[in-house]
Each structure stands twice: as C-alpha cells, then as structure tokens.
Design a protein around this motif. Sequence first.
Motif, PDB file in Angstrom:
ATOM      1  N   ILE A 119       8.530   7.089   5.564  1.00 50.43           N
ATOM      2  CA  ILE A 119       7.721   6.488   6.623  1.00 50.43           C
ATOM      3  C   ILE A 119       8.282   5.097   7.013  1.00 50.43           C
ATOM      4  CG2 ILE A 119       5.436   6.097   7.365  1.00 50.43           C
ATOM      5  CD1 ILE A 119       4.516   8.703   5.970  1.00 50.43           C
ATOM      6  N   ASP A 153       0.959  -1.194   0.154  1.00 47.69           N
ATOM      7  CA  ASP A 153      -0.195   0.190   0.039  1.00 47.69           C
ATOM      8  C   ASP A 153       1.048   1.011   0.035  1.00 47.69           C
ATOM      9  OD1 ASP A 153       1.039  -0.418   2.555  1.00 47.69           O
ATOM     10  OD2 ASP A 153      -0.754   0.263   3.586  1.00 47.69           O
ATOM     11  N   ILE A 154       2.089   1.186   0.206  1.00 39.75           N
ATOM     12  CA  ILE A 154       3.010   2.381   0.135  1.00 39.75           C
ATOM     13  C   ILE A 154       4.061   2.460  -1.014  1.00 39.75           C
ATOM     14  CG2 ILE A 154       4.760   3.729   1.825  1.00 39.75           C
ATOM     15  CD1 ILE A 154       3.492   2.159   3.961  1.00 39.75           C
ATOM     16  N   GLY A 204       8.017   3.775  -4.346  1.00 46.18           N
ATOM     17  CA  GLY A 204       7.070   4.583  -4.009  1.00 46.18           C
ATOM     18  C   GLY A 204       7.409   5.993  -3.866  1.00 46.18           C
ATOM     19  N   ALA A 205       6.227   7.008  -3.323  1.00 44.51           N
ATOM     20  CA  ALA A 205       6.498   8.280  -3.362  1.00 44.51           C
ATOM     21  C   ALA A 205       7.566   8.715  -2.141  1.00 44.51           C
ATOM     22  CB  ALA A 205       5.136   9.144  -2.999  1.00 44.51           C
ATOM     23  N   ASP A 206       8.385   9.851  -2.373  1.00 44.43           N
ATOM     24  CA  ASP A 206       9.428   9.973  -1.502  1.00 44.43           C
ATOM     25  C   ASP A 206       9.014  10.121  -0.139  1.00 44.43           C
ATOM     26  OD1 ASP A 206      11.409   9.890  -3.235  1.00 44.43           O
ATOM     27  OD2 ASP A 206      11.485  12.153  -3.726  1.00 44.43           O
ATOM     28  N   GLN A 207       7.760  10.875   0.117  1.00 41.50           N
ATOM     29  CA  GLN A 207       7.590  11.078   1.525  1.00 41.50           C
ATOM     30  C   GLN A 207       7.125   9.771   2.222  1.00 41.50           C
ATOM     31  OE1 GLN A 207       3.511  11.949   1.644  1.00 41.50           O
ATOM     32  NE2 GLN A 207       3.514  13.217   3.738  1.00 41.50           N
ATOM     33  N   GLU A 208       6.448   9.032   1.432  1.00 38.98           N
ATOM     34  CA  GLU A 208       5.921   7.739   2.064  1.00 38.98           C
ATOM     35  C   GLU A 208       7.274   6.873   2.474  1.00 38.98           C
ATOM     36  OE1 GLU A 208       2.594   6.724  -0.481  1.00 38.98           O
ATOM     37  OE2 GLU A 208       1.303   8.026   0.925  1.00 38.98           O
ATOM     38  N   ARG A 234      -2.574  10.304  -9.441  1.00 42.33           N
ATOM     39  CA  ARG A 234      -1.420  10.064 -10.148  1.00 42.33           C
ATOM     40  C   ARG A 234      -1.619  10.165 -11.753  1.00 42.33           C
ATOM     41  NH1 ARG A 234       0.128   4.226  -8.099  1.00 42.33           N
ATOM     42  NH2 ARG A 234      -0.308   5.333  -6.158  1.00 42.33           N
ATOM     43  N   ARG A 237      -2.349   6.548   9.562  1.00 41.01           N
ATOM     44  CA  ARG A 237      -3.111   5.962   8.433  1.00 41.01           C
ATOM     45  C   ARG A 237      -4.366   6.378   8.544  1.00 41.01           C
ATOM     46  NH1 ARG A 237      -1.810   1.285   5.230  1.00 41.01           N
ATOM     47  NH2 ARG A 237       0.003   0.894   6.685  1.00 41.01           N
ATOM     48  N   ASP A 247      -2.074  -0.076 -12.933  1.00 41.59           N
ATOM     49  CA  ASP A 247      -2.865   0.554 -11.954  1.00 41.59           C
ATOM     50  C   ASP A 247      -4.472   0.503 -12.507  1.00 41.59           C
ATOM     51  OD1 ASP A 247      -1.039   1.176 -10.250  1.00 41.59           O
ATOM     52  OD2 ASP A 247      -0.537   3.114 -10.846  1.00 41.59           O
ATOM     53  N   LEU A 258       3.671  10.406 -14.442  1.00 43.01           N
ATOM     54  CA  LEU A 258       4.749  10.655 -13.360  1.00 43.01           C
ATOM     55  C   LEU A 258       6.005  11.042 -13.863  1.00 43.01           C
ATOM     56  CD1 LEU A 258       3.967   7.695 -11.084  1.00 43.01           C
ATOM     57  CD2 LEU A 258       3.320   9.941 -10.336  1.00 43.01           C
ATOM     58  N   GLU A 265       3.836   1.428  -4.180  1.00 40.53           N
ATOM     59  CA  GLU A 265       3.046   1.196  -5.160  1.00 40.53           C
ATOM     60  C   GLU A 265       2.734   1.994  -6.178  1.00 40.53           C
ATOM     61  OE1 GLU A 265      -0.735   3.073  -4.534  1.00 40.53           O
ATOM     62  OE2 GLU A 265       1.282   4.193  -4.181  1.00 40.53           O
ATOM     63  N   LEU A 266       3.820   2.829  -6.501  1.00 43.18           N
ATOM     64  CA  LEU A 266       3.766   3.644  -7.647  1.00 43.18           C
ATOM     65  C   LEU A 266       4.315   2.795  -8.919  1.00 43.18           C
ATOM     66  CD1 LEU A 266       2.891   6.633  -6.870  1.00 43.18           C
ATOM     67  CD2 LEU A 266       4.966   7.069  -6.845  1.00 43.18           C
ATOM     68  N   GLU A 316       5.716  13.281  -8.754  1.00 40.88           N
ATOM     69  CA  GLU A 316       4.909  12.945  -7.773  1.00 40.88           C
ATOM     70  C   GLU A 316       3.806  13.950  -7.431  1.00 40.88           C
ATOM     71  OE1 GLU A 316       7.356  11.610  -4.549  1.00 40.88           O
ATOM     72  OE2 GLU A 316       8.210  10.065  -5.670  1.00 40.88           O
ATOM     73  N   LYS A 318      -2.832   7.891   1.706  1.00 51.04           N
ATOM     74  CA  LYS A 318      -2.983   7.041   2.538  1.00 51.04           C
ATOM     75  C   LYS A 318      -2.879   7.472   3.916  1.00 51.04           C
ATOM     76  CE  LYS A 318      -2.107   3.710  -0.791  1.00 51.04           C
ATOM     77  NZ  LYS A 318      -1.790   4.401  -1.677  1.00 51.04           N
ATOM     78  N   PHE A 319      -1.998   8.285   4.055  1.00 48.99           N
ATOM     79  CA  PHE A 319      -1.816   8.895   5.492  1.00 48.99           C
ATOM     80  C   PHE A 319      -2.159  10.161   5.763  1.00 48.99           C
ATOM     81  CE2 PHE A 319       1.321   5.478   4.399  1.00 48.99           C
ATOM     82  CZ  PHE A 319       1.340   4.869   5.471  1.00 48.99           C
TER      83      PHE A 319
END
Lengths: 251, 436
Positions: A69, A12-13, A62-66, B136, B215, B362, B139, A15-16, B144, B207-208
């Motif tokens: 985490i 879920d993270i 994934g995205a940088d920010q996530e 998205r 979450r 996707d 990209l 997933e790009l 992003e 998601k966050f």
Amino acid sequence: MKELKILYLYPDILELYGDFGNIQVLKYRLEKRGINVEITPYSIGDNPPNFNDYDLVFAGGGADQEQGILAKDLIKYKDNIKEAVNNGVFFLLICGAYQLFGKYYKDVEGNIIPGLDIFPYYTEAINDRKKRCIGNIVIDVNLDGKETKVIGFGNHGGQTYDVNTPFGKVLYGNGNKFRDEMEGFFLKNVIATYLHGPLLSKNPELTDFIIKHCLDRKYNENIILEPLDDVFENLCRKQLLDRFLSKEKKP
Amino acid sequence: MKNFFIILIMKILNLCLKICGKHGGNFLGKIAYSWNPNIFKYFKVHCPVIAVTATNGKTMTNNAIGYVFKSAGKKVVSNIEGNNMETGILSTILKNCSLTGKIKADYLVFEVDEGYVPVVFKDFPLSTLVILDFFRDQLDRNGEVETLILKINEFLKTYNGNLILNTDDPNVARLGKANPDNKNIYYFSVEKYDFASLEQKEAGEGKFCPFCNTRLEYEYYQYSHIGKFRCPNCDYGNNEIYKLATNVNLKERSFKVDDITYKIRFNSIYNIYNLVAVIACVSLYNIDTNVIKSALSNFVLNNGRLEEVSINGVPTIINLAKNPTGSNVSLRILNEDDDEKELLFVLNDNLADGLDVSWIWDINFDNLNNVTKIVTSGTRAYDIAIRIKTSGFDASKIEPYLDLHEAVESLYKTNTKKYVIANYTALQPTRKELKL
C-alpha cells in the motif's frame, strides 16, 4: 542549542519488529547530550514533506500487505528523495524500507513491485520457507576507518542482489541473501540493512556515528560527542558476542 | 481396526505414564498422529465441541468455559493444561475415549493454537468457535499475523457452526464475513472503560480495512488495537452485538452483561473481554445465569496468568507475557495500581520464546506509575534493561542479572509490592525460584 530534525517515514505502517526503537535510541542519546531532537512523522494522507529539510530520514520494516500500500505513496517523492540523498541527508533504512529504495521487489508469485530505484540493488522473494533468513546476526562494519561489530536480528524472505557497497561482512547469521557473506548497503550518508533488534539498541558506536555525521554536516564542524553511560549496552554486547561468535560461523 | 489398536496402545502408554507420575503433555497425540494423521475422523462425538482460539487469552477463556459447564454439573473434557496443537488435543481425546473412539462427555472444550484450527477441525466436528484477538506474536516463529488470519478465514468459508467474535478487534470481526451463509455469528464487545484512550497507546495490528484498504477510524482504544472502530468508506465494524459488557469497574472487579452484575477475580480490561466471550459462549447452551455468575466469581488461574500470591508476606502479582500485548496488559494493570511497587521482568530467547526479542520495543514502558525499582533477568536480561532505560526510566534504578536466583534475591530485599512479568520459557523457572 543544537538540534537534529528527523523525518520518520510511515511510523504507523512500517512498525513491525520494534524498529521504532531506533528512533527512541537516537532521541535518548541526543537528549542525554543536551541536543534537541524534532521528530516529524509522515504517513499516507499527511502533507508532503521536503526531504531536504531534514538531517536524518528513518524508515523501518512492515507487514508485506501494508508495504504494498505504501510503495505507491512513497514513489511520489522519488525525485525529492534522490535530491536529498545527493545533498547528504542521512538515510537509515531497515528491512522493508531497504528493499523499497532499490530497483524492485519481486514477490513469491512473481509480481514485480517497483522500488524507488535510487540504489542499484534489487530483491526477489524465495518460496522456500527454509531459506527465509531468520536469526541473530553479527557483522563487521567499518565506520570511517573504525572497525566495529554490529549486532542485530534478521527476518526476511527477500534475497537482495547486486549490492556493490555492503554495510558489513557477516560474522554470524545471514546476510543480504540466505547464507550470504555480505549484509546491507552502505554509502557515505546511507545505511540500509536487514538488521532489527532494534539495530541501534545494541550498537551505541553506530548510533553515535550517525549522530556525529548529521551534526558535522549541519553545523559544519568536527564534533566530539560527550560519552554516555553505556554499562548495559556494553554488558549486552559482551554477552551476545561471546555467545554468537564462540559458536560456528553459521547458525 | 488400525485405529482401535492405536487407541489401545495409547491407553496402555497412558497407564504407564500415570504409574510413573507423568502427565505426558502431547506425547500420546504425537505418536498416534504420526501413525495415522487421519485419526481425528475415527472418533464418535455426540456432544457439542467448543474451541477457543486467539493470540492471547486462550487458556483463560478455555478454562473458564469448562469451569462454568462443570459448575452446571456437566461432564467436560478439555485440554486445560494448554497443549493446544493438533497433537495436544489428540492426547486429550485419546485419554478420554473408549477403544471404539466414543468420547463420553457433555461438552468438549479445547483451546486451539491459532495456526491449528484448520488442521484439527478438518476431520473433527466443531459446534462453536470463539475467537478473541489477533496480535503480533513471535514473528520469527509464526510469521506475520495476516497470513494466520487468512488461513482461518479460508477454513471459515465452509463453516456453519456458531462463531463468537470480538467485534472490537478488526482482525477478528472480519471473520464474520468469511461465510455469508452462516447465520450463527455472535459478536461480543466491552463498553468503553475508564482507561480507554483516543490515541493508540500500544503497538497493534489492523490499521486498514480488510475489505477496502481504507484507514480505519477509531472512536476510542481500549488497549492495543482493540476498541471501537469503523471503516469510513464501507462501514465495516458496524455489527449487531450479542453480548456487551457495561459498567466495567476494575477496582471492584465487576461488570454487567444483560443487566446482571458479574463479580470476578481479575482486574484487567483484557480479562473482561475474555469473560464476556465466556458468557456469550455458555449462554448459547442455556446455562443458568446464576450458575454463570457464581462460577465466574470463583474462577481463577494459578499458573502464572495474573497469579496473585504472597511471598514472605510481600504481595506479588505474576503474569506470563510472551508478546507485546501480553506485556502491555500487565503494565496497564501495574499502572492502574497506585501503590508503590517493584518490577521483575524475566526475558528469555529460547526456541519456544522466539529467538527475536525486538518485540520488547513494542512494550510501552513510558511513565510507569510509582515503580521504584526494576530488576531484569533471563537470557536477555541486558536487552530488556536497555529497553527500559531508553524509555526514560532512571538507569540507576534498573538492576540486570543473568542469574535468576540473584535477580529474585535482589527483588525481595524490600517489602514493597512486586509485579513479575516473565515470557514463555521464563515463567516456570521464575515461579520455581519464587517457590511456587
């Protein structure tokens, strides 16, 4: 009935860029051959997995920010992951996951995000947007003595240094760094690469190499995989290889 | 003085273009902007300026807002052709202003590319900004989503005009907190519809919690990451709703807002969101509800955005889909239709599409409802064929053709209902091949 167990990290993270497709392709090619596949997702908050229990571990980009985490979460499993790598569990790591398994990632501001430090390479982001490695890629790969061309798409700002055992030699596009000759990282049971696409969708030979590797290890045999109908894949490869390789080497 | 002459030259150029029968796109704006990047300051605007931005749904929402105002007898200046970057908007303004920079209109309504909101409205007034969604999208070209949102957030920190936000998109609703002093925030939402789900069915963002990284919890998903969410830690997501669509009936093509039933020409949940945004926007300008009602019952788009046509008597639905969510919305409409149908998917990887086609993974192709054949075409016809095959659709019912003409020929061998999905540069060639 034979079975492969796949651990799918942070679906879920990370997933790009459609990396999830790699899992779908693996599942498709296993099930077409009557091999059962059990896919276990793991993400933040789930029960800790034992990496040794699986035949294949997969993680994407994934995205940088996530990604920041989850780096903190993944590092809890460092010793367990190291053990699994040494035990021969197959690891397929794409883009962000590739970077996370190295020594560290240095972002544009100069902050260092520590990696798992399982492999000896490290990655540094570059500020120059023009040098972001974006585009189609073709690399020459040697899979247990068999030469094959692997097709994918790269999109990364990080430049990865100190790779002594690359995955392939760049025929078209970028590699570990902007205009690098070498792409990815390759050990017997580890493929780490920047190639999206998803990687396995256009490279059935590579997919079958990974499947065979996992089955041979698990069942201690030299399995011959039943051939599948790869008409679309072959047409696709022919079209794209003609298109990319007939041009100059660098796009 | 300089701007006076720029406008004069552009007016002359525009006249030449007209004589040649050309529309010009963003051509005028491109030249004018290169001569003076500060030209936006020069214009004198005495009417409300409304802007719509989003990843998906800009053109539809923008055009519907303009259409409602026009139906109310107002003079509207708008970039309805979809030239939505600074140069495109400038072109629209240049064509509609006097030499002294006065724009004669009751309303200016612009769709604005997500990346260009801060650029266009740095020096140009803005009364109402409508933000629909962030997904998205290409990209390799856009980067992003988060980077884009942060840019808009920065712009909104000093913005005090009306802000109309989709409260069901965590990436959009968060922008309501960019400027705590702005009291003009209006959230819109759509009540849970029949095909909403407890699990997320399609790739999505957010998601966050953007405020505390916890979450997010969802009560349900409408489509992609659009749905009723809440942060269990800081309660983010609990907004007062200004306009809420209820009684959504996609078969009847109707929904209610404030107890008024709206009949519309569209049949997807995604369009309901866009149209509630339209209602929220025009209601701020006191447009009579009867006018809104009648305008929305007539409003259609005939440019390949959920275009419904008959080709040699065969019902055909065409939709542009340049990113996963756009495609997933098209497939939702297809799956919510029980009739037997055949699908054509045209996928190009030209520069304007984004060179990277991995986004097709996707798209949720699982369990397609009563689809008996799929034809694929475009420069990446084989990629999309592999994608669909891997999802479990019978490979013997998939026919890839690099040549679009052959693809269309094969598609119309039967009289079965057709769905056509095409990405950005594929859309117009496909429409042309379909003789539209």
